[in-house]
Design a protein around this motif. Structure first.
Motif, PDB file in Angstrom:
ATOM      1  N   LEU A  39     -18.592  -5.598  14.529  1.00  0.00           N
ATOM      2  CA  LEU A  39     -18.180  -6.941  14.950  1.00  0.00           C
ATOM      3  C   LEU A  39     -18.331  -7.812  13.711  1.00  0.00           C
ATOM      4  CD1 LEU A  39     -20.079  -6.943  18.349  1.00  0.00           C
ATOM      5  CD2 LEU A  39     -17.613  -6.709  18.032  1.00  0.00           C
ATOM      6  N   TYR A  40     -17.229  -7.962  12.996  1.00  0.00           N
ATOM      7  CA  TYR A  40     -17.279  -8.590  11.675  1.00  0.00           C
ATOM      8  C   TYR A  40     -17.105 -10.094  11.792  1.00  0.00           C
ATOM      9  CZ  TYR A  40     -16.795  -9.066   6.637  1.00  0.00           C
ATOM     10  OH  TYR A  40     -16.990  -9.406   5.329  1.00  0.00           O
ATOM     11  N   PHE A  41     -18.201 -10.821  11.566  1.00  0.00           N
ATOM     12  CA  PHE A  41     -18.205 -12.280  11.686  1.00  0.00           C
ATOM     13  C   PHE A  41     -18.649 -12.921  10.376  1.00  0.00           C
ATOM     14  CE2 PHE A  41     -17.378 -11.303  15.906  1.00  0.00           C
ATOM     15  CZ  PHE A  41     -17.217 -12.441  16.685  1.00  0.00           C
ATOM     16  N   CYS A  42     -18.197 -12.312   9.270  1.00  0.00           N
ATOM     17  CA  CYS A  42     -18.621 -12.772   7.953  1.00  0.00           C
ATOM     18  C   CYS A  42     -17.438 -13.116   7.049  1.00  0.00           C
ATOM     19  CB  CYS A  42     -19.496 -11.703   7.301  1.00  0.00           C
ATOM     20  SG  CYS A  42     -20.670 -12.358   6.098  1.00  0.00           S
ATOM     21  N   GLY A  43     -16.311 -13.484   7.651  1.00  0.00           N
ATOM     22  CA  GLY A  43     -15.147 -13.866   6.863  1.00  0.00           C
ATOM     23  C   GLY A  43     -15.346 -15.141   6.080  1.00  0.00           C
ATOM     24  N   ASN A  44     -16.389 -15.914   6.413  1.00  0.00           N
ATOM     25  CA  ASN A  44     -16.722 -17.104   5.634  1.00  0.00           C
ATOM     26  C   ASN A  44     -17.379 -16.741   4.309  1.00  0.00           C
ATOM     27  OD1 ASN A  44     -18.928 -16.167   7.199  1.00  0.00           O
ATOM     28  ND2 ASN A  44     -20.036 -18.054   6.792  1.00  0.00           N
ATOM     29  N   SER A  45     -17.738 -15.476   4.136  1.00  0.00           N
ATOM     30  CA  SER A  45     -18.315 -14.999   2.887  1.00  0.00           C
ATOM     31  C   SER A  45     -17.359 -14.063   2.156  1.00  0.00           C
ATOM     32  CB  SER A  45     -19.644 -14.282   3.155  1.00  0.00           C
ATOM     33  OG  SER A  45     -20.284 -13.944   1.948  1.00  0.00           O
ATOM     34  N   LEU A  46     -16.801 -13.089   2.894  1.00  0.00           N
ATOM     35  CA  LEU A  46     -15.786 -12.195   2.338  1.00  0.00           C
ATOM     36  C   LEU A  46     -14.859 -11.751   3.451  1.00  0.00           C
ATOM     37  CD1 LEU A  46     -14.645 -10.563  -0.080  1.00  0.00           C
ATOM     38  CD2 LEU A  46     -16.135  -8.678   0.670  1.00  0.00           C
ATOM     39  N   GLY A  47     -13.588 -12.083   3.332  1.00  0.00           N
ATOM     40  CA  GLY A  47     -12.605 -11.674   4.328  1.00  0.00           C
ATOM     41  C   GLY A  47     -12.324 -10.181   4.249  1.00  0.00           C
ATOM     42  N   LEU A  48     -11.780  -9.651   5.316  1.00  0.00           N
ATOM     43  CA  LEU A  48     -11.480  -8.222   5.375  1.00  0.00           C
ATOM     44  C   LEU A  48     -10.257  -7.862   4.538  1.00  0.00           C
ATOM     45  CD1 LEU A  48     -12.111  -7.440   9.158  1.00  0.00           C
ATOM     46  CD2 LEU A  48     -13.603  -6.956   7.200  1.00  0.00           C
ATOM     47  N   GLN A  49     -10.151  -6.577   4.248  1.00  0.00           N
ATOM     48  CA  GLN A  49      -9.059  -6.084   3.407  1.00  0.00           C
ATOM     49  C   GLN A  49      -7.774  -5.917   4.213  1.00  0.00           C
ATOM     50  OE1 GLN A  49      -7.832  -1.910   1.241  1.00  0.00           O
ATOM     51  NE2 GLN A  49      -9.985  -2.509   1.092  1.00  0.00           N
ATOM     52  N   PRO A  50      -6.687  -6.576   3.788  1.00  0.00           N
ATOM     53  CA  PRO A  50      -5.399  -6.307   4.441  1.00  0.00           C
ATOM     54  C   PRO A  50      -4.960  -4.869   4.149  1.00  0.00           C
ATOM     55  CG  PRO A  50      -5.329  -8.334   3.113  1.00  0.00           C
ATOM     56  CD  PRO A  50      -6.587  -7.618   2.744  1.00  0.00           C
ATOM     57  N   ARG A  51      -4.346  -4.243   5.126  1.00  0.00           N
ATOM     58  CA  ARG A  51      -3.876  -2.871   4.930  1.00  0.00           C
ATOM     59  C   ARG A  51      -2.815  -2.786   3.829  1.00  0.00           C
ATOM     60  NH1 ARG A  51      -5.398   0.829   8.843  1.00  0.00           N
ATOM     61  NH2 ARG A  51      -6.503  -0.082  10.622  1.00  0.00           N
ATOM     62  N   THR A  52      -2.156  -3.880   3.553  1.00  0.00           N
ATOM     63  CA  THR A  52      -1.110  -3.885   2.527  1.00  0.00           C
ATOM     64  C   THR A  52      -1.661  -4.059   1.117  1.00  0.00           C
ATOM     65  OG1 THR A  52      -0.854  -6.256   2.935  1.00  0.00           O
ATOM     66  CG2 THR A  52       0.669  -4.769   4.090  1.00  0.00           C
ATOM     67  N   ALA A  53      -2.961  -4.336   0.983  1.00  0.00           N
ATOM     68  CA  ALA A  53      -3.521  -4.672  -0.327  1.00  0.00           C
ATOM     69  C   ALA A  53      -3.450  -3.491  -1.293  1.00  0.00           C
ATOM     70  CB  ALA A  53      -4.968  -5.146  -0.185  1.00  0.00           C
ATOM     71  N   ARG A  54      -3.814  -2.304  -0.818  1.00  0.00           N
ATOM     72  CA  ARG A  54      -3.844  -1.144  -1.706  1.00  0.00           C
ATOM     73  C   ARG A  54      -2.455  -0.845  -2.277  1.00  0.00           C
ATOM     74  NH1 ARG A  54      -7.828   2.676  -1.946  1.00  0.00           N
ATOM     75  NH2 ARG A  54      -8.669   1.864   0.020  1.00  0.00           N
ATOM     76  N   ALA A  55      -1.452  -0.906  -1.416  1.00  0.00           N
ATOM     77  CA  ALA A  55      -0.085  -0.635  -1.876  1.00  0.00           C
ATOM     78  C   ALA A  55       0.372  -1.699  -2.873  1.00  0.00           C
ATOM     79  CB  ALA A  55       0.876  -0.565  -0.691  1.00  0.00           C
ATOM     80  N   ALA A  56      -0.043  -2.938  -2.665  1.00  0.00           N
ATOM     81  CA  ALA A  56       0.336  -4.006  -3.587  1.00  0.00           C
ATOM     82  C   ALA A  56      -0.218  -3.749  -4.985  1.00  0.00           C
ATOM     83  CB  ALA A  56      -0.158  -5.357  -3.061  1.00  0.00           C
ATOM     84  N   VAL A  57      -1.471  -3.294  -5.048  1.00  0.00           N
ATOM     85  CA  VAL A  57      -2.061  -2.960  -6.346  1.00  0.00           C
ATOM     86  C   VAL A  57      -1.378  -1.735  -6.943  1.00  0.00           C
ATOM     87  CG1 VAL A  57      -4.176  -2.221  -7.513  1.00  0.00           C
ATOM     88  CG2 VAL A  57      -4.279  -4.015  -5.771  1.00  0.00           C
ATOM     89  N   GLU A  58      -1.105  -0.758  -6.097  1.00  0.00           N
ATOM     90  CA  GLU A  58      -0.453   0.466  -6.585  1.00  0.00           C
ATOM     91  C   GLU A  58       0.915   0.170  -7.201  1.00  0.00           C
ATOM     92  OE1 GLU A  58      -1.399   3.444  -7.018  1.00  0.00           O
ATOM     93  OE2 GLU A  58      -3.347   3.444  -6.011  1.00  0.00           O
ATOM     94  N   ARG A  59       1.640  -0.789  -6.626  1.00  0.00           N
ATOM     95  CA  ARG A  59       2.944  -1.139  -7.194  1.00  0.00           C
ATOM     96  C   ARG A  59       2.799  -1.658  -8.617  1.00  0.00           C
ATOM     97  NH1 ARG A  59       4.065  -2.896  -1.915  1.00  0.00           N
ATOM     98  NH2 ARG A  59       3.470  -5.048  -2.405  1.00  0.00           N
ATOM     99  N   GLN A  60       1.767  -2.473  -8.835  1.00  0.00           N
ATOM    100  CA  GLN A  60       1.572  -3.008 -10.178  1.00  0.00           C
ATOM    101  C   GLN A  60       1.021  -1.950 -11.128  1.00  0.00           C
ATOM    102  OE1 GLN A  60       3.044  -5.720 -10.866  1.00  0.00           O
ATOM    103  NE2 GLN A  60       3.467  -6.092  -8.692  1.00  0.00           N
ATOM    104  N   MET A  61       0.226  -1.023 -10.606  1.00  0.00           N
ATOM    105  CA  MET A  61      -0.226   0.088 -11.430  1.00  0.00           C
ATOM    106  C   MET A  61       0.965   0.944 -11.864  1.00  0.00           C
ATOM    107  SD  MET A  61      -3.537  -0.182 -11.799  1.00  0.00           S
ATOM    108  CE  MET A  61      -4.176   1.447 -12.195  1.00  0.00           C
ATOM    109  N   GLN A  62       1.908   1.105 -10.944  1.00  0.00           N
ATOM    110  CA  GLN A  62       3.110   1.863 -11.277  1.00  0.00           C
ATOM    111  C   GLN A  62       3.940   1.135 -12.332  1.00  0.00           C
ATOM    112  OE1 GLN A  62       3.431   4.829  -9.852  1.00  0.00           O
ATOM    113  NE2 GLN A  62       5.366   5.414 -10.849  1.00  0.00           N
TER     114      GLN A  62
END
Length: 427
Positions: A39-62
């Protein structure tokens, strides 16, 4: 809305929630036993990872792999102009014109850069006003900025504190202090939301009062951006900065945003710390001496963009925009936070044991509720964590819980209420 303390009620609200699908767009860490999501109630400190984030980084790595240095100018997302891809969405988040915002650096770096421009004391106008108990980075930034001008923090920095027996600042007291300081007040820099109490300050009223005495007015929006509706341009705010890793879900240490009001867009002589990336991009590669800033907030840039973190930020902003931006998120946020408040109040614990120090008025708070636990606070926090409720402990005795509308549900809130009730029953 009339709340009910039942799982069936919470599930009915979730079934009616137009944002319910967005929970599936984020990666939620498991509870300690691994049997379910936390039960993640700590988005005021660090928000959760979007599922699209990894692919976004991978595109730039490519792109880096295939284009190398030419990635600055070629491909679908040339790095030379990547910051511009974030401009429109960032402007919507904070209620600004695109020319007034830029994404760059990290939060405290940007705060320092802005204070160079907007804290320019004179012999008689040198005071700077902030809230007492501001986040330490803001305190340290101001202390050092003041000392750089040859001033003493104890003399130049004026801190606002609540009245005796109260936990939050009254707007009339803030405005009265501004009027009292008058011609001695150079700059106001406050959090849009106080990180500890969760109080939202009346930024429009503070800005108006500050301008009335001739002061510059700015805000650290770390806990406000992506959390509450903002209208920086219309409020006439001079400057602001925010991080992207809390309610904007752009990863630990993610890039920061900057706002500089349009009135300063065409003032190239305004004092600032300059860097190559803030230079007029039409002339940048001529490598000439003599700084000529880009128009607007972009003229405060120093170095070329941190593409990998900006790629995550772009993916996260897309989720924010797809959800309908702040109007849609705010509607759900008020209900989620109101439901959590309802369940906590049902515990009927005396204030000598536990009290919510965040304002009860929804207009004066965002997602966060801060619980001041007068007895056995650490025991309660440990109980929450062991039950899979991830919140935030702040010394000496405050627990911060933040139900975030993009990924938290009413059922989440109900189960947090159950865990709190278990603890209260054994006290």
């Amino acid at each position: 809305m009339t709340f009910e303390p039942t799982l069936d009620f919470a599930r009915r609200l979730d079934a009616q929630d137009p944002l319910r699908e967005f929970r599936q767009h984020f990666l939620i860490p498991p509870a300690p036993n691994g049997s379910r999501d936390s039960l993640y109630f700590c988005g005021n400190s660090l928000g959760l990872q979007p599922r699209t984030a990894r692919a976004a980084v991978e595109r730039q790595m490519q792109n880096w792999q295939e284009l190398a240095v030419e990635g600055h100018f070629k491909g679908e997302t040339p790095w030379m102009h990547f910051h511009q891809r974030l401009q429109d969405a960032s402007a919507q988040v904070v209620g600004a014109k695109p020319v007034e915002v830029v994404v760059m650096n990290n939060l405290t770096t940007n705060l320092h850069l802005l204070l160079v421009s907007f804290y320019q004391p004179t012999a008689t106008r040198y005071k700077v006003l902030m809230e007492g108990g501001a986040f330490p980075s803001d305190q340290y930034a101001l202390e050092t900025q003041v000392r750089m001008r040859g001033l003493e923090p104890d003399d130049a920095i004026v801190e606002l504190t609540p009245r005796p027996g109260e936990h939050t600042l009254r707007t009339e007291d803030i405005l009265a202090k501004i009027a009292e300081l008058g011609d001695s007040l150079c700059t106001i820099i406050m959090g849009g939301i106080n990180y500890y109490t969760g109080q939202v300050y009346d930024m429009a009223a503070i800005t108006k009062a500050g301008h009335a005495v001739g002061a510059m007015v700015g805000f650290d929006l770390a806990h406000a951006a992506g959390n509450i509706p903002l209208q920086l341009h219309d409020w006439d705010v001079d400057f602001a900065c925010w991080c992207s890793y809390k309610y904007l879900n752009s990863g630990p240490g993610g890039v920061s945003g900057v706002f500089v009001h349009e009135r300063f867009a065409d003032q190239p002589d305004l004092l600032r710390l300059a860097g190559w990336w803030g230079y007029d991009e039409q002339e940048r590669f001529k490598m000439r001496k003599g700084f000529r800033p880009m128009r607007g907030a972009a003229g405060w840039q120093l170095s070329n963009s941190a593409i990998l973190t900006m790629a995550v930020h772009e993916a996260a902003l897309a989720e924010h925009m797809a959800a309908g931006g702040m109007p849609a998120l705010r509607r759900k946020s008020e209900q989620l936070t109101g439901y959590l408040e309802f369940l906590i109040n049902r515990l009927e614990l005396p204030k000598s044991r536990l009290e919510i120090i965040t304002p009860a008025d929804p207009a004066q708070r965002g997602c966060q509720l801060s619980l001041l636990v007068h007895q056995n606070g650490r025991d309660l926090f440990d109980h929450l964590m062991e039950a899979g409720v991830i919140g935030d402990w702040r010394e000496p005795n405050v627990i911060r819980l933040a139900p975030v509308p993009l990924y938290n549900t009413f059922e989440d809130v109900f189960h947090v209420g159950e865990v709190l009730a278990e603890w209260a029953a054994r006290q």
